[in-house]
Design a protein around this motif. Structure first.
Motif, short mmCIF file in Angstrom:
data_model
loop_
_atom_site.label_atom_id
_atom_site.label_comp_id
_atom_site.label_asym_id
_atom_site.label_seq_id
_atom_site.Cartn_x
_atom_site.Cartn_y
_atom_site.Cartn_z
N SER A 1 -8.65 2.29 0.33
CA SER A 1 -7.94 1.65 1.45
C SER A 1 -6.55 2.24 1.62
CB SER A 1 -7.84 0.13 1.24
OG SER A 1 -9.12 -0.45 1.31
N LYS B 1 -1.39 7.28 8.84
CA LYS B 1 0.06 7.40 9.00
C LYS B 1 0.52 8.85 9.06
CE LYS B 1 1.54 3.08 6.83
NZ LYS B 1 2.27 2.50 5.68
N SER C 1 0.81 -1.21 0.00
CA SER C 1 0.00 0.00 0.00
C SER C 1 0.84 1.26 0.00
CB SER C 1 -0.97 0.00 1.18
OG SER C 1 -0.26 0.04 2.39
N GLU D 1 -5.23 4.58 4.71
CA GLU D 1 -4.02 4.20 5.42
C GLU D 1 -3.05 5.38 5.46
OE1 GLU D 1 -0.38 1.02 4.92
OE2 GLU D 1 -2.40 0.39 4.32
N TRP D 2 -2.91 6.09 4.36
CA TRP D 2 -2.05 7.28 4.31
C TRP D 2 -2.53 8.31 5.34
CZ3 TRP D 2 -2.77 12.46 3.64
CH2 TRP D 2 -1.63 13.23 3.42
#
Length: 172
Positions: A125, A133, A11, A129-130
């Motif tokens: 997704s 983070k 990813s 996720e980015w």
């Protein structure tokens, strides 16, 4: 920019050099149709819904002022609760299923996914996720702006969908 999912299973590498941007959107008027449908019906309702909206705005002497979008209120494994939106310069008068709506001014994380619509789930997704983070969390709902699609190119690999997620800092 998020690149097509078949190019990597990691990813982190789904995000290209054009990392997502945090932007403040402006309020935008639109004509919309809200739908709650089984996920399997999305391809059958999108085209007719867009046609219905364009017919309604044309009948009121208006025209689209930019690319259309969808505003997803809730997505489950089996259903989509969303509205199809076409931007207009001023609020429309309700006409059948077509209703006025407003994309409120808000802070969003924004990136562009390039590829066929079947890759949007994986792109979202990676994008979500980015966000985590990088110290953000998405609030309810999300927006997809269809910049380039089947109405302008025949190759789905060239479709461009702008992903917009309203956000807040993760510590709020």
């Amino acid at each position: 920019k998020i690149i097509p999912p078949n190019m990597s299973s990691n990813s982190d590498s789904l995000l290209d050099e054009d990392t997502p941007q945090i932007v403040q959107t402006d309020e935008r008027h639109a004509a919309s149709i809200r739908m709650q449908i089984p996920r399997s019906e999305i391809q059958q309702v999108m085209g007719p819904g867009l046609t219905e909206i364009h017919t309604a705005i044309s009948a009121q002497g208006l025209r689209a002022t930019g690319p259309w979008w969808t505003h997803h209120f809730n997505v489950t494994p089996s259903t989509f609760d969303f509205e199809i939106c076409v931007p207009v310069s001023s609020p429309i008068t309700p006409s059948g299923r077509v209703q006025p709506c407003t994309w409120a001014a808000m802070t969003v994380a924004r990136t562009t996914y390039t590829g066929g619509y079947e890759g949007l789930s994986q792109a979202w997704s990676a994008f979500n996720e980015w966000l985590g983070k990088n110290g953000y969390k998405g609030t309810s709902g999300f927006y997809e702006v269809y910049i380039v699609g089947p109405e302008s190119v025949s190759d789905p690999a060239q479709y461009q969908t702008q992903l917009n997620r309203p956000i807040t800092p993760a510590d709020q």
